[in-house]
Design a protein around this motif. Structure first.
Motif, short mmCIF file in Angstrom:
data_model
loop_
_atom_site.label_atom_id
_atom_site.label_comp_id
_atom_site.label_asym_id
_atom_site.label_seq_id
_atom_site.Cartn_x
_atom_site.Cartn_y
_atom_site.Cartn_z
N ILE A 60 3.68 -61.28 71.30
CA ILE A 60 2.67 -62.01 71.07
C ILE A 60 0.97 -61.64 71.19
CG2 ILE A 60 1.42 -63.75 71.50
CD1 ILE A 60 4.51 -65.42 71.72
N GLU A 61 0.30 -61.17 71.28
CA GLU A 61 -0.94 -60.57 71.51
C GLU A 61 -1.66 -61.82 71.83
OE1 GLU A 61 -4.15 -56.75 72.38
OE2 GLU A 61 -2.64 -57.03 70.99
N LEU A 62 -2.87 -62.08 72.73
CA LEU A 62 -3.75 -63.14 73.41
C LEU A 62 -4.68 -62.33 72.87
CD1 LEU A 62 -2.27 -65.23 75.76
CD2 LEU A 62 -1.87 -65.63 73.72
N GLY A 63 -5.98 -62.62 72.13
CA GLY A 63 -6.98 -62.20 72.05
C GLY A 63 -6.99 -60.12 71.50
N PRO A 64 -6.43 -60.54 70.42
CA PRO A 64 -5.79 -58.68 70.11
C PRO A 64 -7.45 -57.49 69.42
CG PRO A 64 -5.72 -60.26 68.22
CD PRO A 64 -6.53 -61.16 69.32
N GLY A 65 -8.56 -58.39 69.95
CA GLY A 65 -9.25 -57.28 69.05
C GLY A 65 -9.77 -56.25 68.69
N LEU A 86 -0.79 -62.72 66.90
CA LEU A 86 -2.27 -62.71 67.55
C LEU A 86 -2.71 -64.51 67.48
CD1 LEU A 86 -2.60 -59.55 65.15
CD2 LEU A 86 -1.62 -59.92 67.55
N VAL A 87 -2.78 -63.92 68.50
CA VAL A 87 -3.84 -65.26 68.86
C VAL A 87 -4.97 -64.62 68.74
CG1 VAL A 87 -4.47 -67.61 70.57
CG2 VAL A 87 -2.41 -66.64 70.70
N GLU A 88 -6.08 -65.89 67.75
CA GLU A 88 -7.73 -64.84 67.43
C GLU A 88 -8.29 -65.63 66.90
OE1 GLU A 88 -10.38 -63.18 68.31
OE2 GLU A 88 -8.95 -61.11 68.14
N TRP A 126 -1.65 -64.74 62.84
CA TRP A 126 -1.95 -65.48 63.26
C TRP A 126 -2.49 -66.56 64.00
CZ3 TRP A 126 -2.25 -61.15 60.01
CH2 TRP A 126 -2.47 -60.28 60.96
N TYR A 127 -3.45 -66.80 64.31
CA TYR A 127 -3.42 -68.82 65.57
C TYR A 127 -4.35 -68.67 66.06
CZ TYR A 127 2.12 -68.04 64.34
OH TYR A 127 3.21 -67.32 63.97
N ASN A 128 -4.68 -70.06 66.46
CA ASN A 128 -6.30 -70.27 66.76
C ASN A 128 -6.24 -70.44 68.27
OD1 ASN A 128 -8.27 -70.18 65.32
ND2 ASN A 128 -7.22 -72.08 64.10
N THR A 129 -4.95 -71.04 68.31
CA THR A 129 -4.04 -70.82 70.65
C THR A 129 -2.63 -70.48 70.58
OG1 THR A 129 -3.00 -73.22 69.55
CG2 THR A 129 -5.43 -73.41 70.08
N LEU A 130 -2.22 -71.24 71.43
CA LEU A 130 -0.88 -70.44 71.53
C LEU A 130 -0.26 -71.05 72.06
CD1 LEU A 130 0.98 -68.29 72.59
CD2 LEU A 130 0.45 -68.89 75.76
N ALA A 158 -1.62 -60.01 77.22
CA ALA A 158 -2.87 -60.46 77.64
C ALA A 158 -3.85 -59.25 78.39
CB ALA A 158 -3.28 -61.57 78.55
N HIS A 159 -4.42 -58.65 77.16
CA HIS A 159 -5.63 -57.57 77.74
C HIS A 159 -6.98 -57.65 77.83
CE1 HIS A 159 -7.75 -53.26 77.14
NE2 HIS A 159 -6.92 -53.58 78.41
N GLU A 160 -7.89 -58.08 78.81
CA GLU A 160 -9.01 -58.70 78.39
C GLU A 160 -9.44 -59.77 77.50
OE1 GLU A 160 -12.78 -55.67 78.47
OE2 GLU A 160 -11.06 -54.10 78.98
N PHE A 161 -8.62 -60.05 78.02
CA PHE A 161 -8.55 -62.20 76.89
C PHE A 161 -8.98 -62.50 78.52
CE2 PHE A 161 -6.59 -66.17 77.21
CZ PHE A 161 -6.73 -66.21 75.59
N PHE A 162 -9.04 -63.44 79.90
CA PHE A 162 -8.80 -63.90 80.33
C PHE A 162 -10.33 -64.32 81.19
CE2 PHE A 162 -4.25 -64.59 80.71
CZ PHE A 162 -4.65 -66.17 81.53
N ASP A 163 -11.09 -62.66 81.14
CA ASP A 163 -12.52 -61.77 81.50
C ASP A 163 -13.13 -63.11 80.45
OD1 ASP A 163 -11.55 -60.21 79.69
OD2 ASP A 163 -13.48 -60.22 79.74
#
Length: 442
Positions: free
Chosen positions: A130-135, A160-162, A202-206, A218-223
Motif C-alpha cells: 500500500i502506498e499513500l499519495g504515490p506521486g 494506491l491511495v490517490e 486505486w482508492y480515494n481513502t485508506l 507513506a512518503h511525503e504524504f502527511f506534509d
C-alpha cells in the motif's frame, strides 16, 4: 575483506539485509538509471488560473475568514482546478522533487527493508503493498522491481491511495500494462495489471483498501494534509485565519490577494487541538494526520504488517512552517492559489503520541533519512553501482544523487522516518532489532 569486516559485529538482521543487497546488484547494474528519465505527461490546460482564488473569495464573502486548513484543501484538491488534480508537479520541470525521483537507490533501500521485516514476521501471504499519495508511481515501481527480483510477488497486490485523477492516470502509465476506470461495484475506482503481472487498485481513502497483511508506505504524504494554525496572544491561542486583502489593488488587475488575520475568540479547533502545557507561540496541527495514523494503527494491529512513514518534519518543536513552492522556489502561499504546492512540516511527536496511545502498536523512530539509509546499506549499494560505471559523467551523477539523499544540508537531516508494527513483534525484535531504528527510539 575490508568491505565485509564491519558486518562481523552486526545483527543477524543486518547480515540478511547485506546478503540481499549483494543479490540486488544484478537487478540494475547493467542498465542503471541514476538520473531519472520520464515520459512526458501532457498537462491539462487550466483556462483560468484565478479559478481557485475566485472560489476562495466567494467562500470568504459568504461566511467570513476561513481556516488555513480550509484554504489548503481548496487550493490542493479543488475538483476543477486544485493543484494536485490536473498537473504534473514533480521533477525538474515541476515545482519540487522527491527522493524516489532523484535515484532508484532510494526505492531499492525501502524495498529491501520491507522484505527484511516481512521475513521476520514469517513471510505471511497474501501481501497488500500500500502506498499513500504515490506521486508518479516511481517509488511503487522501484519496490515492485526489487520484490520481483527476490521472487516475493506471489499472492501480492498493489493498492494506491490517490485522490488526483491526473496522477492516478500517470501512475497507471508507469506501473501497468493495462488499466481502466471501474464502475461503482466496489471501493476501487481504477484497476490494472502491473508489468510484473500483479493486480493494482486505486482508492480515494485508506479505509477503502481491503483487508490483508499490509506493507504500507507513506512518503511525503502527511506534509500535504491541511493544517490549522494557531498563534498565542497574551497566554491564549487564537486561530490564524485567511481573509480577503481589501487594501490591495491587485484585483483591479484581475488578481486576488489574501491576508492572515487572527480569530477574535477561541475556535472549536483551538479548544480541541492545542495540547495542554503547549509553550510554543505558533502551533500547526493537521487533524487528518491523527485520523489517518489511527487508521494505520487499526490496520496493522488487526491484519498484521508494517507501516513506514517518511517525510520532512520536526519532533514537536516546529512553529511557522506553512509555505508554498513553485518551480523549486519558495513563494507566498496566499498569492495565485492553485498554481503552487502548499505544505507544512510534519509533527512526528504528534504521530508518535497517536501510535503510542494504542497498546497493541509498536512505534519506532523518528530517525533521520541519513541514519535510516546508511543503516539499511545505501553506502554499500552505492559502492556496488559505482564499480559498474566507467563513464565519468555518469559516475558524478550517481555520486551527486547519493550525496543529495544523505547530506545534512540536503535531505539527510530534514527528512525523518517512522516505523509502525504490531506489538506482538516486540519479542522478535529483541533478538533481531529493526534495521535503521536501533539508535534512536522516540
Amino acid at each position: 575483506m575490508n568491505y565485509f569486516y564491519p558486518f562481523l559485529i552486526m545483527s543477524i538482521s543486518k547480515l540478511k539485509m547485506f546478503k540481499q543487497l549483494l543479490r540486488l546488484s544484478k537487478l540494475t547494474s547493467k542498465n542503471l538509471k541514476q538520473s531519472r528519465n520520464y515520459y512526458t505527461v501532457k498537462r491539462k490546460a487550466i483556462n483560468d488560473e484565478q479559478y481557485v482564488a475566485k472560489q476562495i473569495k466567494q467562500k470568504i464573502q459568504a461566511k467570513g475568514p476561513i481556516t488555513v486548513a480550509e484554504y489548503m484543501k481548496e487550493v490542493l484538491v479543488n475538483p476543477m482546478a486544485g493543484y494536485y488534480m490536473h498537473k504534473d508537479m514533480l521533477g525538474e520541470s515541476g515545482d519540487f522533487i522527491t527522493s524516489p525521483e532523484i535515484t532508484q537507490m532510494f526505492g531499492e533501500m525501502i524495498a529491501v527493508w520491507l522484505i527484511n521485516e516481512w521475513q521476520k514476521a514469517g513471510s505471511p501471504r497474501p501481501i497488500h503493498i500500500i502506498e499513500l499519495g504515490p506521486g508518479r508511481g516511481t517509488l511503487s515501481n522501484d519496490i515492485l522491481n526489487v520484490f520481483n527480483h527476490f521472487k516475493v510477488l506471489h499472492k501480492a497486490s498493489l493498492h494506491l491511495v490517490e485522490v488526483s485523477p491526473f496522477l492516478s492516470s500517470a501512475q497507471a502509465r508507469r506501473l501497468c500494462i493495462q488499466s481502466s476506470l471501474t464502475s461503482n461495484d466496489g471501493p476501487a475506482y481504477r484497476r490494472g495489471t502491473s508489468h510484473h503481472g500483479i493486480p493494482v487498485f486505486w482508492y480515494n481513502t485508506l479505509e477503502e483498501v481491503p483487508s490483508g497483511y499490509s506493507l504500507l508506505i507513506a512518503h511525503e504524504f502527511f506534509d500535504a494534509l491541511p493544517v490549522h494554525k494557531f498563534h498565542q496572544v497574551h497566554g491564549s491561542f487564537k486561530e490564524v485565519l485567511i481573509d480577503i486583502d481589501t487594501k490591495d489593488e491587485s484585483e483591479k488587475r484581475g488578481e486576488y490577494k489574501f491576508r492572515y488575520v487572527l480569530s477574535r475568540h477561541e475556535t472549536p479547533m483551538s479548544k480541541t487541538l492545542i495540547r495542554k502545557g503547549e509553550t510554543r507561540d505558533h502551533v500547526e496541527v493537521a487533524p487528518d494526520s491523527i485520523l489517518i495514523s489511527q487508521q494505520i494503527a487499526e490496520r496493522i494491529k488487526k491484519l498484521g504488517g508494517v507501516a513506514l512513514i517518511c517525510d520532512y518534519g520536526h519532533y514537536g518543536n516546529g512553529t511557522d512552517t506553512f509555505r508554498a513552492f513553485k518551480e523549486h522556489k519558495q513563494v507566498d502561499p496566499l498569492v495565485m492559489p492553485g498554481t503552487a504546492d502548499l505544505t507544512a512540516d510534519v509533527d512526528f511527536k504528534l504521530l508518535c503520541s497517536t501510535f503510542d496511545s494504542d497498546k497493541d502498536i509498536l512505534c519506532m523512530g523518528p530517525v533521520t533519512q541519513r541514519e535510516f539509509l546508511l543503516e539499511t546499506g545505501l553506502q554499500y549499494r552505492f559502492e556496488m553501482l559505482k564499480n559498474t560505471i566507467k563513464d565519468g559523467k555518469r559516475l558524478k551523477n550517481l555520486t551527486d544523487c547519493y550525496n543529495y539523499l544523505i547530506d545534512n544540508d540536503k535531505m539527510g537531516e530534514r527528512f525523518k522516518f517512522l516505523a509502525v508494527f504490531p506489538a506482538v513483534m516486540k519479542k522478535i525484535f529483541e533478538r533481531c532489532p529493526v534495521v535503521g531504528f536501533q539508535t534512536a527510539p522516540h
